[in-house]
Design an enzyme around this catalytic site. Sequence first.
Site, PDB file in Angstrom:
ATOM      1  N   ASN A 163      -7.412 -47.122 -29.607  1.00  0.00           N
ATOM      2  CA  ASN A 163      -7.151 -48.677 -30.056  1.00  0.00           C
ATOM      3  C   ASN A 163      -6.065 -48.617 -31.124  1.00  0.00           C
ATOM      4  O   ASN A 163      -6.635 -48.414 -32.375  1.00  0.00           O
ATOM      5  CB  ASN A 163      -8.208 -49.058 -30.225  1.00  0.00           C
ATOM      6  CG  ASN A 163      -8.505 -50.794 -30.568  1.00  0.00           C
ATOM      7  OD1 ASN A 163      -7.409 -51.291 -30.706  1.00  0.00           O
ATOM      8  ND2 ASN A 163      -9.677 -51.107 -31.065  1.00  0.00           N
ATOM      9  N   LYS A 202      -4.793 -51.114 -32.222  1.00  0.00           N
ATOM     10  CA  LYS A 202      -4.864 -52.517 -33.231  1.00  0.00           C
ATOM     11  C   LYS A 202      -3.375 -53.045 -33.537  1.00  0.00           C
ATOM     12  O   LYS A 202      -2.707 -52.675 -32.787  1.00  0.00           O
ATOM     13  CB  LYS A 202      -6.006 -52.180 -34.719  1.00  0.00           C
ATOM     14  CG  LYS A 202      -7.161 -51.400 -34.171  1.00  0.00           C
ATOM     15  CD  LYS A 202      -8.362 -51.580 -35.244  1.00  0.00           C
ATOM     16  CE  LYS A 202      -9.421 -50.686 -34.681  1.00  0.00           C
ATOM     17  NZ  LYS A 202     -10.479 -50.852 -35.693  1.00  0.00           N
ATOM     18  N   HIS A 218     -13.996 -57.033 -28.903  1.00  0.00           N
ATOM     19  CA  HIS A 218     -14.014 -55.994 -30.134  1.00  0.00           C
ATOM     20  C   HIS A 218     -14.368 -56.782 -31.198  1.00  0.00           C
ATOM     21  O   HIS A 218     -14.188 -57.949 -31.260  1.00  0.00           O
ATOM     22  CB  HIS A 218     -12.654 -55.370 -30.616  1.00  0.00           C
ATOM     23  CG  HIS A 218     -12.637 -54.298 -31.311  1.00  0.00           C
ATOM     24  ND1 HIS A 218     -12.690 -54.798 -32.500  1.00  0.00           N
ATOM     25  CD2 HIS A 218     -12.629 -53.072 -31.243  1.00  0.00           C
ATOM     26  CE1 HIS A 218     -12.688 -53.582 -33.223  1.00  0.00           C
ATOM     27  NE2 HIS A 218     -12.698 -52.514 -32.509  1.00  0.00           N
ATOM     28  N   GLU A 261     -13.869 -56.954 -34.176  1.00  0.00           N
ATOM     29  CA  GLU A 261     -12.687 -57.749 -34.959  1.00  0.00           C
ATOM     30  C   GLU A 261     -12.099 -58.979 -34.396  1.00  0.00           C
ATOM     31  O   GLU A 261     -11.852 -59.931 -34.990  1.00  0.00           O
ATOM     32  CB  GLU A 261     -11.429 -56.927 -35.451  1.00  0.00           C
ATOM     33  CG  GLU A 261     -11.742 -55.453 -36.362  1.00  0.00           C
ATOM     34  CD  GLU A 261     -10.912 -54.488 -36.254  1.00  0.00           C
ATOM     35  OE1 GLU A 261     -10.112 -54.415 -35.321  1.00  0.00           O
ATOM     36  OE2 GLU A 261     -11.576 -53.360 -36.484  1.00  0.00           O
ATOM     37  N   GLU A 287     -20.143 -49.796 -30.442  1.00  0.00           N
ATOM     38  CA  GLU A 287     -19.153 -49.650 -31.700  1.00  0.00           C
ATOM     39  C   GLU A 287     -20.201 -50.459 -32.782  1.00  0.00           C
ATOM     40  O   GLU A 287     -20.092 -51.738 -33.090  1.00  0.00           O
ATOM     41  CB  GLU A 287     -17.864 -50.365 -31.731  1.00  0.00           C
ATOM     42  CG  GLU A 287     -17.019 -49.902 -30.827  1.00  0.00           C
ATOM     43  CD  GLU A 287     -15.570 -49.892 -31.214  1.00  0.00           C
ATOM     44  OE1 GLU A 287     -14.946 -49.019 -31.159  1.00  0.00           O
ATOM     45  OE2 GLU A 287     -15.092 -50.992 -31.070  1.00  0.00           O
ATOM     46  N   GLY A 305     -13.698 -48.262 -38.922  1.00  0.00           N
ATOM     47  CA  GLY A 305     -13.105 -48.021 -40.006  1.00  0.00           C
ATOM     48  C   GLY A 305     -13.627 -47.687 -41.332  1.00  0.00           C
ATOM     49  O   GLY A 305     -12.664 -48.029 -42.468  1.00  0.00           O
ATOM     50  N   SER A 323     -15.307 -44.801 -36.343  1.00  0.00           N
ATOM     51  CA  SER A 323     -15.132 -43.440 -37.178  1.00  0.00           C
ATOM     52  C   SER A 323     -15.139 -42.228 -36.438  1.00  0.00           C
ATOM     53  O   SER A 323     -15.466 -41.323 -37.215  1.00  0.00           O
ATOM     54  CB  SER A 323     -15.873 -43.475 -38.663  1.00  0.00           C
ATOM     55  OG  SER A 323     -15.445 -44.652 -39.303  1.00  0.00           O
TER      56      SER A 323
END
Length: 251
Positions: free
Chosen positions: A9, A11, A96, A98, A168, A174, A214
């Site tokens: 991904n 991003k 996701h 985010e 996730e 991250g 991560s």
Amino acid sequence: MRRKIVAGNWKMNNTLEEGIELAGQINDLVENTEINDVDVVIGTPFIHLTEVNKVVGEKIGVAAQNCADEKSGAYTGEISASMIKSTGSKYVILGHSERRTYYGETNEILVKKVNLTLENGLAPIFCIGEVLEERQAEKHFEVVKSQIAEGLFHLSAEEFGKVVLAYEPVWAIGTGVTASSDQAQEMHAFIRKTLVEQYGEEVANNTSILYGGSCKPSNAKELFENADVDGGLIGGASLKAEDFMGIITAF
Ligand code: PGA
């Protein structure tokens, strides 16, 4: 039997030129390395989809990171599932954290996106996961179950068979903090049990459940060794071809 999948991904990273270069590097490594029956996916920004699809060979599938919740029409700035399909892409990452957090994506919106993705012959990579406060309050199972139920359980068993899940934990994305191997397995087994209850053993056993947060070459092997972890959704470590390859070969 379910597929092993390692999906990158990117991003909001890489100019078009940089993306083409990175996809080329990944493709070269994938073509020239013995890979243990793993489906490799690269999730790029929309503007890269067409060119990256030209650069990669058959061993790599390309994913968009989002799609519109409407079919077509007066929705300035949006990109539809049929447009994504027309680039040669095969997957769409949906839900996701985010997007849920920064763009107000609700389960209700995700239902529309999931439906449009499937109607266009694309496979959703559907993301779920709890925030730190929810885990600390021991609500993580409940949260993940409701994300799956509200976003996906309207699908028939046949439709659900095309979905890839990505667990996730938001506190691991991250941050450099990875879920422990035991925490990942515990949640993945819970997710599979939830799928058994809704769709039965066969569908549940055929569903790929990826871990994300991560994940890197140094911890991928330990995570992927778990019975219910079928691969990874990789953010930061998918931006360097060697690191991404280190994760693909961790199987
Ligand atoms: P990360 O991101 O690997 O950089 O933690 C994972 C993701 O957001 O998919």
